[in-house]
Design a protein around this motif. Structure first.
Motif, PDB file in Angstrom:
ATOM      1  N   ILE A  15      -0.375   0.883   0.015  1.00 17.75           N
ATOM      2  CA  ILE A  15      -0.567   0.693   1.460  1.00 17.75           C
ATOM      3  C   ILE A  15      -0.016  -0.655   1.906  1.00 17.75           C
ATOM      4  N   LEU A  16      -0.323  -1.693   1.153  1.00 19.31           N
ATOM      5  CA  LEU A  16       0.144  -3.033   1.509  1.00 19.31           C
ATOM      6  C   LEU A  16       1.658  -3.153   1.356  1.00 19.31           C
ATOM      7  N   GLY A  17       2.213  -2.473   0.356  1.00 19.00           N
ATOM      8  CA  GLY A  17       3.656  -2.501   0.159  1.00 19.00           C
ATOM      9  C   GLY A  17       4.405  -1.874   1.322  1.00 19.00           C
ATOM     10  N   LYS A  18       3.868  -0.784   1.867  1.00 13.49           N
ATOM     11  CA  LYS A  18       4.502  -0.119   3.001  1.00 13.49           C
ATOM     12  C   LYS A  18       4.460  -0.978   4.257  1.00 13.49           C
ATOM     13  N   ALA A  19       3.455  -1.858   4.312  1.00  9.74           N
ATOM     14  CA  ALA A  19       3.339  -2.747   5.472  1.00  9.74           C
ATOM     15  C   ALA A  19       4.216  -3.985   5.339  1.00  9.74           C
ATOM     16  N   ASN A  20       4.959  -4.083   4.212  1.00  7.31           N
ATOM     17  CA  ASN A  20       5.823  -5.239   3.956  1.00  7.31           C
ATOM     18  C   ASN A  20       5.050  -6.558   4.055  1.00  7.31           C
TER      19      ASN A  20
ATOM     20  N   ASN B 120       5.908  -3.418  -5.753  1.00 10.02           N
ATOM     21  CA  ASN B 120       5.035  -4.601  -5.687  1.00 10.02           C
ATOM     22  C   ASN B 120       3.917  -4.564  -6.735  1.00 10.02           C
ATOM     23  N   VAL B 121       4.133  -3.808  -7.821  1.00 10.39           N
ATOM     24  CA  VAL B 121       3.142  -3.728  -8.898  1.00 10.39           C
ATOM     25  C   VAL B 121       3.851  -3.887 -10.242  1.00 10.39           C
ATOM     26  N   GLU B 122       3.274  -4.700 -11.127  1.00 14.68           N
ATOM     27  CA  GLU B 122       3.789  -4.815 -12.483  1.00 14.68           C
ATOM     28  C   GLU B 122       2.625  -4.876 -13.464  1.00 14.68           C
ATOM     29  N   PHE B 123       2.866  -4.314 -14.647  1.00 17.25           N
ATOM     30  CA  PHE B 123       1.854  -4.258 -15.703  1.00 17.25           C
ATOM     31  C   PHE B 123       2.259  -5.167 -16.858  1.00 17.25           C
ATOM     32  N   HIS B 124       1.253  -5.785 -17.468  1.00 11.77           N
ATOM     33  CA  HIS B 124       1.469  -6.578 -18.678  1.00 11.77           C
ATOM     34  C   HIS B 124       0.345  -6.288 -19.671  1.00 11.77           C
TER      35      HIS B 124
END
Length: 405
Positions: A253-258, A284-288
């Motif tokens: 949701i936040l990614g779509k809102a830029n 806008n998401v990364e896994f480690h």
């Protein structure tokens, strides 16, 4: 006082997760008590197996009990769990010869299969017997949909749960609202004591000096912020009890809102691969992979906000006490939790904001509002954390139990 703390999966420096027994033992030792932590020499949370017998780890005495090894699968793990009680009985005389007869035996329950054996050993030495309940068995397994209530093992666990409440001189629980549940299953009045998780005094001190931590993941967060991103960190388990999918949906949701908000996900668990697949299209998401606690603390300090989410489930009406919540409070400038209000009872001062569970829009809005607001001053966070320091909790644990003459 001579204290034996029995915990089949006890962790600590070089051991792995479940640090609570180590920190309690360390605090009680500094208070002048003699303490030994009794744990299994092998379990799935160990970084590596331990040789059976006594060992000292950072000034805390351990006694490791030989236990069957297993690779994966529930049968091997069950066999390992079932072996702990008989091993406690067999080793009790040797432990007493090394560390002295116990005045108090505390059985901490990542599982219940050894509680009766621990009670028998306490009676043998005329010691007080306390039970520490970390999760409600079998309710936790049933409520999370892992095993049906009619399963014979759940019936056995229900019987053991009621026996533990009857046999214990005191029941310490990590969940603030669990007393009514326990009273309905046989716990006598005035036996319940709430002691949540917390943070070590050493970690409180490190919060004041950790800014110089050098690690690639800390550098990664700093680089994202230099690019103008706001970094939200999740650090913890990635299994069914943790509503990580709600965090990913909020990220979408936040990614779509830029909004320029980037999510860094740290941890391991049975759902991790499915969660990575769910987030595969999210830029806008990364896994480690899971990292040491000190690295997580440095990452929290470098981030803008930490997040944790729980599902809406009657199980959490008894309360929650995730380790990450205390770490978040101490090291992260902001923290947001998605859970029902009653789940957080007693721990409200740990978080910046709370929103409803299983509602990605509400979580996205809470994260955006937290990030738009000022960071929580380090001094305020340290002051709250000190209320949950293990030296404070350890004193509360024993406050109403003076030594017998």
């Amino acid at each position: 006082m001579n204290i034996w703390l029995l915990h089949p999966f006890a962790g600590g420096p070089g051991l792995g997760r479940h640090y609570r027994p180590f920190w309690l033992a360390d605090a009680w030792t500094k208070m002048g008590h003699r303490v030994v932590v009794v744990s299994a020499a092998f379990h799935h949370l160990h970084r590596q197996p331990r040789a059976p017998g006594p060992q000292r780890i950072n000034d805390v005495d351990f006694w490791f009990l030989d236990a069957p090894r297993y690779r994966s699968g529930s049968l091997g793990r069950l066999r390992n769990n079932l072996s702990f009680g008989p091993a406690v009985r067999s080793a009790a005389s040797a432990i007493a010869a090394q560390f002295g007869k116990p005045d108090l035996i505390i059985a901490s329950s990542p599982h219940l299969f050894f509680i009766s054996a621990a009670h028998q050993v306490a009676r043998r030495f005329d010691a007080r017997f306390w039970v520490e309940i970390r999760d409600l068995w079998p309710e936790s397994i049933i409520a999370l949909g892992m095993t049906p209530a009619w399963h014979p093992l759940m019936k056995v666990l229900g019987w053991k749960e009621r026996a533990a409440y009857r046999e214990a001189d005191r029941v310490i629980c990590l969940l603030a609202g669990a007393e009514a549940h326990m009273r309905a299953r046989g716990l006598a009045a005035r036996k319940f004591l709430w002691i949540p998780n917390g943070v070590s005094d050493g970690e409180i001190q490190s919060a004041l000096t950790i800014e110089g931590l050098d690690h690639p993941l800390v550098d990664r967060i700093k680089a994202l912020k230099q690019q103008g991103r706001r970094v939200v960190l999740y650090a913890g388990g990635m299994g069914p009890p943790n509503a990580v999918e709600a965090i990913l949906d909020a990220a979408s949701i936040l990614g779509k809102a830029n909004a320029g908000i980037h999510f860094v996900m740290i941890g391991s668990g049975t759902s991790r691969d499915a969660l990575k697949q769910r987030a595969a299209a999210l830029a806008n998401v990364e896994f480690h992979d899971e990292v040491d606690r000190s690295v997580v603390h440095g990452m929290l300090l470098a981030s803008d906000c930490a997040v944790v989410a729980f599902h809406k489930n009657a199980l959490y009406h008894h309360g929650i006490s995730p380790n990450k919540l205390f770490d978040y409070c101490l090291f992260a400038p902001r923290s947001v939790i998605a859970c029902e209000e009653r789940a957080l009872a007693g721990l409200e001062d740990l978080v910046t904001a709370r929103c409803a569970p299983d509602d990605a829009d509400a979580l996205a809005a809470s994260l955006r509002a937290a990030l738009d607001g000022p960071p929580r001053p380090l001094g305020d966070r340290v002051a709250v954390a000190r209320r949950y320091s293990y030296s404070t909790l350890a004193a509360q644990y024993l406050a109403e139990s003076p030594d017998r003459a």
